[in-house]
Design an enzyme around this catalytic site. Structure first.
Site, mmCIF file in Angstrom:
data_model
loop_
_atom_site.group_PDB
_atom_site.id
_atom_site.type_symbol
_atom_site.label_atom_id
_atom_site.label_comp_id
_atom_site.label_asym_id
_atom_site.label_seq_id
_atom_site.Cartn_x
_atom_site.Cartn_y
_atom_site.Cartn_z
ATOM 1 N N TYR A 205 -13.446 24.680 15.614
ATOM 2 C CA TYR A 205 -12.971 23.706 16.598
ATOM 3 C C TYR A 205 -11.564 23.259 16.230
ATOM 4 O O TYR A 205 -11.047 23.571 15.145
ATOM 5 C CB TYR A 205 -13.923 22.518 16.744
ATOM 6 N N THR A 273 -6.843 23.066 12.761
ATOM 7 C CA THR A 273 -7.990 23.959 12.900
ATOM 8 C C THR A 273 -9.120 23.500 11.982
ATOM 9 O O THR A 273 -8.888 22.895 10.943
ATOM 10 C CB THR A 273 -7.632 25.410 12.524
ATOM 11 N N GLU A 274 -10.330 23.806 12.382
ATOM 12 C CA GLU A 274 -11.514 23.545 11.551
ATOM 13 C C GLU A 274 -12.462 24.743 11.671
ATOM 14 O O GLU A 274 -13.022 24.986 12.740
ATOM 15 C CB GLU A 274 -12.229 22.263 11.987
ATOM 16 N N VAL A 275 -12.598 25.480 10.582
ATOM 17 C CA VAL A 275 -13.502 26.626 10.510
ATOM 18 C C VAL A 275 -14.757 26.196 9.752
ATOM 19 O O VAL A 275 -14.696 25.324 8.883
ATOM 20 C CB VAL A 275 -12.809 27.800 9.786
#
Length: 306
Positions: A205, A273-275
């Protein structure tokens, strides 16, 4: 309902003092090498890109040089793109995704954009797989004037001359299971607050800027990453980590108010970003690829919509 066990350091309801910080620090140990895993990869890029040491963190008995990778043929007439990773050292794909982007894709933008990449802002925390620095300070809440975090202050000094020239800034992060099992309980204990259980989203997300929303830009990044890994769904409340989802895989924070890295410039286009590396549906390689894909999409969109 199970009551969470008290964090092993400090007294519940009482913020930490120097003794508690020292007790926390004594529990931290090295799990990997910044020199071997990060600095060696940066050195391998020197033949193709300029590499500058923009600061040094002296945490006795250790000292950590901070490196930025730059377009070799920098041109003042071109837009500048800022890529940052490793603000939280434990978020591995933020570091290695940035390095992957430089190795595989940065040359594609020669003559089109100036690139400035700071792949590992927090090397002490990288080695200890941690979120904070040795003073139990979160660098990603410390990008503000007179920052208490050396990591944040060094990056701010690096970008200060370019602050109004950066067109796009993408900051590469991860959300992990240890956010819930370790780092949020530790934060609550440090600040003397209750620890409330949360939910870790399964997937990628983005965090847009509440004060400067750019929905089309965020969507372009989401679409590119969706070809590499899955996008996080909303929870039962229609949220991701407690924030309203404004579009699939996108939430918003007030970046500058919170002292977040993505707010250090006046860039028109910003995103975090968020992985999710702990997903059974994603590999470490996919996480790195997703970060690199996000960077490419962000730059491409910014160049097309200057």
């Amino acid at each position: 309902m199970t009551t969470p066990a008290p964090y092993p350091i400090g007294t519940p309801g009482t913020p930490w003092g120097p003794a508690e910080v020292a007790a926390w620090l004594s529990r931290q140990s090295k799990h990997r090498s910044y020199a071997d895993e990060v600095q060696s990869k940066i050195d391998a890029l020197r033949a193709r890109f300029d590499v500058a040491e923009y600061g040094r963190l002296d945490y006795a008995p250790e000292s950590y040089p901070l490196f930025a990778i730059k377009t070799r043929h920098w041109r003042d007439d071109l837009p500048t793109m800022l890529i940052t990773g490793g603000v939280h050292g434990y978020e591995t794909s933020g570091v290695h995704g940035a390095l992957l982007f430089v190795d595989r894709h940065a040359a594609d933008y020669e003559g089109r954009a100036n690139l400035l990449v700071a792949p590992c802002i927090s090397p002490w925390a990288y080695e200890r797989i941690h979120r904070w620095n040795p003073s139990a300070i979160d660098p990603n809440r410390s990008f503000r004037e007179n920052s208490p975090a050396g990591e944040s202050a060094a990056l701010m000094q690096l970008v200060a001359p370019l602050r109004d020239k950066v067109l796009m800034h993408i900051d590469l992060h991860e959300t992990t299971d240890t956010d819930e099992s370790e780092f949020r309980p530790a934060l609550a204990a440090r600040d003397g607050k209750p620890s409330a259980p949360g939910e870790i989203p399964d997937g990628f997300y983005l965090v847009d800027d509440t004060e400067n929303p750019q929905p089309a830009f965020q969507q372009a990044v989401i679409e590119a990453v969706a070809k590499v890994t899955h996008i996080a769904p909303t929870d039962a409340k229609g949220e991701i980590i407690g924030s309203t989802v404004v579009a699939p895989g996108i939430i918003r924070y007030p970046l500058r108010k919170l002292g977040l890295c993505a707010g250090v410039t006046s860039a028109r286009y910003t995103t975090t970003t968020e992985v999710y590396p702990d997903s059974p549906r994603a590999t470490p390689e996919q996480c790195n690829e997703a970060q690199a894909a996000a960077v490419c999409a962000a730059i491409d969109y910014a160049l097309a919509h200057r």
